[in-house]
Design an enzyme around this catalytic site. Structure first.
Site, PDB file in Angstrom:
ATOM      1  N   GLU A 363     125.258 118.799  90.692  1.00  0.00           N
ATOM      2  CA  GLU A 363     126.412 119.266  91.482  1.00  0.00           C
ATOM      3  C   GLU A 363     127.729 118.788  90.865  1.00  0.00           C
ATOM      4  O   GLU A 363     128.684 118.448  91.565  1.00  0.00           O
ATOM      5  CB  GLU A 363     126.237 118.901  92.949  1.00  0.00           C
ATOM      6  CG  GLU A 363     124.963 119.578  93.466  1.00  0.00           C
ATOM      7  CD  GLU A 363     124.765 119.588  94.955  1.00  0.00           C
ATOM      8  OE1 GLU A 363     125.766 119.546  95.683  1.00  0.00           O
ATOM      9  OE2 GLU A 363     123.601 119.685  95.384  1.00  0.00           O
TER      10      GLU A 363
HETATM   11  N1  CAA Z   1     137.528 126.099  96.230  1.00  0.00           N
HETATM   12  C1  CAA Z   1     138.015 127.345  96.115  1.00  0.00           C
HETATM   13  N2  CAA Z   1     138.451 127.853  94.939  1.00  0.00           N
HETATM   14  C2  CAA Z   1     138.370 127.061  93.855  1.00  0.00           C
HETATM   15  C3  CAA Z   1     137.858 125.743  93.914  1.00  0.00           C
HETATM   16  C4  CAA Z   1     137.426 125.270  95.167  1.00  0.00           C
HETATM   17  N3  CAA Z   1     136.921 124.035  95.317  1.00  0.00           N
HETATM   18  N4  CAA Z   1     137.896 125.205  92.671  1.00  0.00           N
HETATM   19  C5  CAA Z   1     138.424 126.147  91.857  1.00  0.00           C
HETATM   20  N5  CAA Z   1     138.698 127.263  92.593  1.00  0.00           N
HETATM   21  C6  CAA Z   1     139.309 128.506  92.119  1.00  0.00           C
HETATM   22  C7  CAA Z   1     140.675 128.262  91.472  1.00  0.00           C
HETATM   23  O1  CAA Z   1     141.698 128.231  92.434  1.00  0.00           O
HETATM   24  C8  CAA Z   1     140.786 129.441  90.543  1.00  0.00           C
HETATM   25  O2  CAA Z   1     141.164 130.586  91.280  1.00  0.00           O
HETATM   26  P1  CAA Z   1     142.491 131.438  90.918  1.00  0.00           P
HETATM   27  O3  CAA Z   1     142.337 131.893  89.498  1.00  0.00           O
HETATM   28  O4  CAA Z   1     142.501 132.544  91.905  1.00  0.00           O
HETATM   29  O5  CAA Z   1     143.631 130.492  91.076  1.00  0.00           O
HETATM   30  C9  CAA Z   1     139.361 129.666  90.099  1.00  0.00           C
HETATM   31  O6  CAA Z   1     138.512 129.078  91.108  1.00  0.00           O
HETATM   32  C10 CAA Z   1     139.043 129.064  88.764  1.00  0.00           C
HETATM   33  O7  CAA Z   1     139.306 127.692  88.850  1.00  0.00           O
HETATM   34  P2  CAA Z   1     139.496 126.769  87.584  1.00  0.00           P
HETATM   35  O8  CAA Z   1     140.480 127.387  86.647  1.00  0.00           O
HETATM   36  O9  CAA Z   1     139.771 125.386  88.090  1.00  0.00           O
HETATM   37  O10 CAA Z   1     138.043 126.861  86.907  1.00  0.00           O
HETATM   38  P3  CAA Z   1     137.481 126.128  85.637  1.00  0.00           P
HETATM   39  O11 CAA Z   1     136.759 127.104  84.818  1.00  0.00           O
HETATM   40  O12 CAA Z   1     138.554 125.301  85.001  1.00  0.00           O
HETATM   41  O13 CAA Z   1     136.335 125.163  86.265  1.00  0.00           O
HETATM   42  C11 CAA Z   1     135.391 123.210  87.223  1.00  0.00           C
HETATM   43  C12 CAA Z   1     136.584 124.179  87.167  1.00  0.00           C
HETATM   44  C13 CAA Z   1     135.770 122.176  88.268  1.00  0.00           C
HETATM   45  C14 CAA Z   1     135.149 122.507  85.910  1.00  0.00           C
HETATM   46  C15 CAA Z   1     134.134 124.004  87.671  1.00  0.00           C
HETATM   47  O14 CAA Z   1     133.674 124.862  86.659  1.00  0.00           O
HETATM   48  C16 CAA Z   1     132.981 123.118  88.105  1.00  0.00           C
HETATM   49  O15 CAA Z   1     132.984 122.574  89.214  1.00  0.00           O
HETATM   50  N6  CAA Z   1     131.975 122.991  87.240  1.00  0.00           N
HETATM   51  C17 CAA Z   1     130.754 122.256  87.577  1.00  0.00           C
HETATM   52  C18 CAA Z   1     129.734 123.154  88.182  1.00  0.00           C
HETATM   53  C19 CAA Z   1     128.626 122.367  88.797  1.00  0.00           C
HETATM   54  O16 CAA Z   1     128.840 121.547  89.693  1.00  0.00           O
HETATM   55  N7  CAA Z   1     127.407 122.647  88.353  1.00  0.00           N
HETATM   56  C20 CAA Z   1     126.244 122.015  88.939  1.00  0.00           C
HETATM   57  C21 CAA Z   1     125.195 123.032  89.233  1.00  0.00           C
HETATM   58  S1  CAA Z   1     124.641 123.201  90.855  1.00  0.00           S
HETATM   59  C22 CAA Z   1     123.451 122.037  91.110  1.00  0.00           C
HETATM   60  O17 CAA Z   1     123.392 121.034  90.484  1.00  0.00           O
HETATM   61  C23 CAA Z   1     122.543 122.359  92.238  1.00  0.00           C
HETATM   62  C24 CAA Z   1     121.248 121.647  92.357  1.00  0.00           C
HETATM   63  O18 CAA Z   1     120.219 122.246  92.161  1.00  0.00           O
HETATM   64  C25 CAA Z   1     121.198 120.272  92.891  1.00  0.00           C
END
Ligand code: CAA
Length: 380
Positions: A363
């Protein structure tokens, strides 16, 4: 500011603690050894309402708040982090997403069964080349009018081989970047859906983690969640809540290891006295207690933010970053306090140490949490 739990919260915590001790503890070493999914225990957790803790009772849930969720997660995780991740994924990543963003039909058809625990859910975001970089989805969903055709591979999917319903993130319009991503509800019996190999893991070995394959899976349009292009935001929002659950899991792993170390230090004698009487051990216990209390405050703060309707994107990242670090560091200390016995399975702390590591990875890795936190810091 009131830091006390209500009587109701204490009752919920005690019920989870009692369940963990009487039901999860007896077979936990065996399940870890055998990589055995706790199927019967999941049914029992469902009977206690743990599979849909925060879901509205009208959709089969328990209607509790996020504070209750983290209390339950902590207690389950003290004993069995494999069982608690099954609970966490079903609650935070699947039920929450459906309740917050699904249509009434989707809620009736899927959420009611997931929240009651009759069915199990999985959240499918990660891919061989898209774990942290969630926008780089290679899985595609081609719009065919009244349905989509999904193709691709998902990796490291918790509940992968056991779930009935899967929330699958896929790219529909590559040229639109994150705005071209959608999420679909896929049922396990849909043609073209295959469960691939099970992972042989360092920790949380009782949970079921698989690669999944989607070969021309036909999914009706009504199974898309939200407006076209809402998938990335859906995933981000859902993961923010998921991080509270994993932070609580990390807290539970740390506090479980601490409780075992404290007890052991009062029983084990060396150099003529119980080892807790040696400052070398007493100071370790003081540090462990302090770190765990600090993590607990951060986890509770984030849960409180969510319950108050405040934004919890940053507080959940802070809680997960800190609690997972505490879990990793303090389980190592718990093994150290146990000496040679800490290296042996029957003392439980080595399993907790292995389980702790994943809380810094899934996550969102610790590095991802720092991206979220630093962006928030720089924005303000
Ligand atoms: N809520 C709503 N919208 C959000 C948000 C949030 N928390 N975070 C980002 N956004 C939106 C932004 O506002 C943006 O929208 P707009 O273009 O309209 O403004 C859009 O999403 C893109 O945001 P970013 O430019 O910030 O995106 P990014 O490509 O830079 O990525 C990141 C940001 C935080 C690195 C994200 O990619 C991330 O969280 N990555 C990790 C994913 C992850 O947690 N993977 C784990 C897999 S799931 C798992 O592990 C499950 C399991 O089985 C246990």
């Amino acid at each position: 500011m009131n830091f006390n739990l209500t009587e109701e919260h204490k009752m919920i915590r005690d019920a989870a603690r009692d369940f963990a001790k009487t039901e999860l503890l007896p077979g936990v070493i065996e399940r870890d050894n055998q990589q055995q999914f706790p199927k019967e225990l999941v049914k029992k957790m469902a009977d206690l309402g743990f599979m849909g803790i925060m879901v509205d009772p009208k959709y089969g849930g328990s209607g509790m708040d996020t504070i209750s969720y983290v209390l339950i997660m902590e207690e389950l995780s003290k004993i069995d982090a494999s069982a608690s991740v099954i609970v966490s994924v079903n609650n935070s990543l699947v039920c929450y997403g459906l309740e917050a963003f699904g249509t009434e039909e989707q809620k009736q058809k899927y959420l009611t069964k997931l929240a009651s625990g009759e069915k199990i859910g999985a959240f499918c975001l990660s891919e061989p080349e898209a774990g942290s970089d969630a926008t780089s989805q290679k899985t595609t969903a081609e719009d065919k009018g009244d349905h989509y055709i999904i193709n691709g591979t998902k990796n490291w999917i918790t509940n992968g081989g056991r779930a009935d319903f899967y929330l699958v993130v896929a790219q529909t319009h590559k040229e639109k970047g994150h705005k071209g991503i959608n999420v679909f509800i896929v049922e396990k019996d849909m043609e073209g859906f295959h469960v691939g190999p099970k992972e042989d893991k360092l920790g949380i070995r009782g949970s079921d983690t698989h690669t999944l394959q989607f070969n021309d899976v036909k999914v009706p349009k009504e199974n898309r969640i939200g407006e076209d292009g809402f998938g990335f935001k859906f995933a981000m929002k859902t993961l923010s809540g998921g991080r509270i659950g994993i932070a609580a899991q990390a807290l539970g792993i740390a506090s479980g290891a601490y409780e075992l170390a404290l007890k052991y230090s009062k029983e084990r004698k060396a150099f003529g006295t119980e080892i807790c009487n040696h400052q070398a051990i007493a100071f370790k216990l003081a540090d462990m207690h302090t770190e765990i209390e600090a993590a607990r405050l951060l986890v509770m703060k984030s849960a409180f933010d969510k319950d108050q309707g405040e934004n919890y994107d940053t507080s959940s990242a802070i809680a997960k970053l800190y609690a997972s670090k505490v879990a990793m560091e303090q389980t190592v200390e718990a093994v150290q306090i146990h000496g040679g016995n800490g290296f042996v399975k029957e003392y439980h702390v080595e399993r907790l140490m292995r389980d702790a590591k994943i809380t810094q990875i899934y996550e969102g890795t610790s590095e991802i949490q720092k991206i979220v936190i630093s962006r928030s810091v720089l924005r303000n």
